[in-house]
Design a protein around this motif. Structure first.
Motif, short mmCIF file in Angstrom:
data_model
loop_
_atom_site.label_atom_id
_atom_site.label_comp_id
_atom_site.label_asym_id
_atom_site.label_seq_id
_atom_site.Cartn_x
_atom_site.Cartn_y
_atom_site.Cartn_z
N ASN A 213 36.22 3.25 2.89
CA ASN A 213 37.03 2.18 3.49
C ASN A 213 37.12 2.35 5.00
O ASN A 213 37.05 1.37 5.76
N LYS A 216 33.89 1.15 6.64
CA LYS A 216 33.77 -0.31 6.66
C LYS A 216 34.70 -0.95 7.69
O LYS A 216 34.29 -1.81 8.47
N ARG A 237 31.74 4.50 -5.44
CA ARG A 237 31.45 3.25 -4.75
C ARG A 237 30.14 3.37 -4.00
O ARG A 237 29.82 4.40 -3.43
N SER A 238 29.40 2.30 -3.97
CA SER A 238 28.09 2.32 -3.33
C SER A 238 28.21 2.34 -1.81
O SER A 238 29.09 1.72 -1.23
N LEU A 240 25.63 1.29 -0.16
CA LEU A 240 24.60 0.34 0.24
C LEU A 240 25.14 -0.80 1.10
O LEU A 240 24.41 -1.41 1.87
N GLU A 241 26.45 -1.08 0.98
CA GLU A 241 27.05 -2.16 1.76
C GLU A 241 27.42 -1.72 3.17
O GLU A 241 27.81 -2.55 3.99
N LEU A 242 27.29 -0.44 3.46
CA LEU A 242 27.71 0.08 4.77
C LEU A 242 26.59 -0.09 5.78
O LEU A 242 25.92 0.85 6.18
N THR A 243 26.39 -1.31 6.21
CA THR A 243 25.25 -1.63 7.06
C THR A 243 25.39 -1.09 8.48
O THR A 243 24.41 -0.97 9.20
N ARG A 244 26.63 -0.77 8.91
CA ARG A 244 26.83 -0.25 10.27
C ARG A 244 26.61 1.26 10.34
O ARG A 244 26.55 1.83 11.43
N PRO A 268 21.74 3.06 2.34
CA PRO A 268 20.78 2.09 2.89
C PRO A 268 19.60 2.83 3.54
O PRO A 268 19.77 3.92 4.09
#
Length: 467
Positions: A213, A216, A237-238, A240-244, A268
């Protein structure tokens, strides 16, 4: 000090600290708070000749940054304590330094020290000359050891880490480990300050599992974690959504092949993975390198940081050739001054500038490969066996999520091996035993104990003690 002046000359409008409530502290504010604290510390120095020490509770979080900087400018020694998580160690440290202790109530809301405290009987040791920090390692069978790290130890190692990780002003580092650890002080705070980066400090009372969290919400780009904690986060929790997220730096444990494969698959592709090795006595970092699927070697931490020399010795002190396993010795500007008030112990581990790490390692194609602790070695069937070797095999099994091997010794000195495992969803005892019996017999554990989770430190590092 030029390095500290460089930090305080960072773009004044640049955010230094991000606070969870949405507020932020700029480098200009850090500079102003540092100068205010410096005036308090000047008064401390006037009360005593030589180099005195102060004890500071790490629960003040980001406010430690201007305290660190002010102590460097005034040449005071700082002893951090973790009263919340290590009350016994804190009590021991207070006995060694009974006079000047700064806790949360001694700072105002802006982060400035409130007053001069009672400085009449200030603790002072001659050994503290040029010492920036005394960092205590928790003792298990003996008193804790106070590792003395100099200003040069910290700043040179921080510069080495900054360069190896290619830290930039645009980076935001999440500081999740206790601020009494060299890995946090040197490898995160000072390395980031030298790069002009921003920081987010995880509250000591918050769960490590809130890390995703934090990443993000605050655009964290660099994470410093243990392999075990990273795997735990990936279970929940994945990533993969942490693009930054730009990079994750793993250290504190040997990174096994199975662990790396899971971590690589869960991140990622744009996120770089670094594997590092160090110890408090080395300020702490000795080596860090970027790893990928094609070049991954279990236990490999790459070539040493610039200016650090390594050699591998056998049990009688003879230098071993490459690709030979022995005890790692290191030499460089990051090596501690010594242990406070323990000159004999210092002489035992540090000879002619070379530090005996007590870690088993080898050098392969100029790369440093870490195999585990020398004191985790036992003799079975006439052969030396490392506990980490058995753990590596267990962790590679599809029936095991995590493992640690414990050495037990009976009253008649008989040594047995107890394997603690966190079973996977496909676990079956009969199939795991069949797999174990396919190994060389000297690697068989004597007992298997199922655990829901492993005992760990606050940073997620496995403990080899307990029940």
């Amino acid at each position: 000090m030029r390095a500290i002046d460089r930090i305080l000359s960072t773009d004044p409008e640049k955010v230094c600290v991000k606070i969870e409530n949405g507020l932020s502290i700029t480098y200009q504010q850090i500079k102003e708070i540092t100068k205010a604290n410096q005036s308090i510390l000047k008064a401390i120095k006037r009360k005593k000749s030589g180099q005195p020490a102060i004890v500071v509770d790490i629960s003040i979080g980001w406010k430690l940054i201007p305290v660190f900087l002010a102590c460097f400018l005034e040449k005071l020694t700082l002893v951090p304590v973790d009263r919340l998580r290590s009350p016994n160690l804190t009590h021991f440290i207070h006995q060694q330094f009974p006079d000047v202790h700064f806790g949360p109530d001694d700072f105002n809301s802006e982060g400035e020290m409130k007053d001069e405290k009672n400085l009449q009987y200030l603790t002072h040791y001659k050994e503290l000359k040029e010492v920036a920090f005394v960092l205590y390692t928790s003792g298990t069978t003996s008193n804790p050891k106070g590792v003395m790290l100099t200003y040069d130890n910290i700043l040179i190692n921080a510069e080495q880490i900054k360069d190896r990780l290619k830290l930039k002003e645009s980076d935001c580092l999440l500081v999740a480990r206790p601020l009494s650890y060299a890995s946090s002080i040197t490898g995160e705070i000072f390395a980031g300050l030298l790069a002009g980066s921003s920081f987010l400090f995880k509250a000591p009372s918050s769960s490590p599992l809130r890390i995703i969290n934090h990443v993000k919400q605050h655009n964290v780009s660099i994470l410093f974690l243990t392999p075990s904690l990273t795997l735990k986060l990936l279970e929940l929790r994945s990533f993969l959504e942490l693009t930054r997220l730009k990079a994750i730096v793993l250290s504190g444990e040997i990174l096994y092949t199975g662990q790396f494969q899971i971590i690589r698959a869960g991140l990622p592709k744009t996120v770089a993975i670094y594997n590092g090795y160090g110890l408090t006595e080395a300020s702490p970092r000795v080596a860090i390198h970027k790893i990928d699927t094609e070049s991954f070697v279990e236990g490999c931490v790459g070539v040493p940081l610039n200016g650090i020399k390594i050699k591998i010795l056998d049990e009688v002190g003879r230098k071993l050739p490459d690709q030979s396993k022995g005890v790692l010795h290191i030499k460089g500007p990051n090596i501690m001054k010594g242990y406070l008030k323990q000159k004999k112990l210092t002489r035992e581990v540090k000879k002619n500038g070379w530090l005996n790490t007590n870690d088993l390692a080898e050098i392969r194609n100029k790369q440093l490969i870490i195999h585990g602790r020398a004191d985790n070695t036992i003799i079975r069937h006439g052969m030396n066996i490392q506990l980490e070797e058995i753990e590596s095999l267990l962790n590679a099994s599809p029936f095991v999520n995590e493992s640690v091997v414990i050495k037990r010794e009976s009253e008649n000195k008989k040594v047995t091996l107890e394997a603690w495992i966190v079973p996977s969803s496909t676990y079956q005892m009969s199939l795991l035993q069949k797999e174990i019996h396919s190994w060389d017999q000297k690697l068989w554990p004597d007992k298997i104990v199922l655990k829901q989770e492993m005992p760990k430190t606050q940073t997620g590092k496995l403990r080899r003690t307990g029940n």
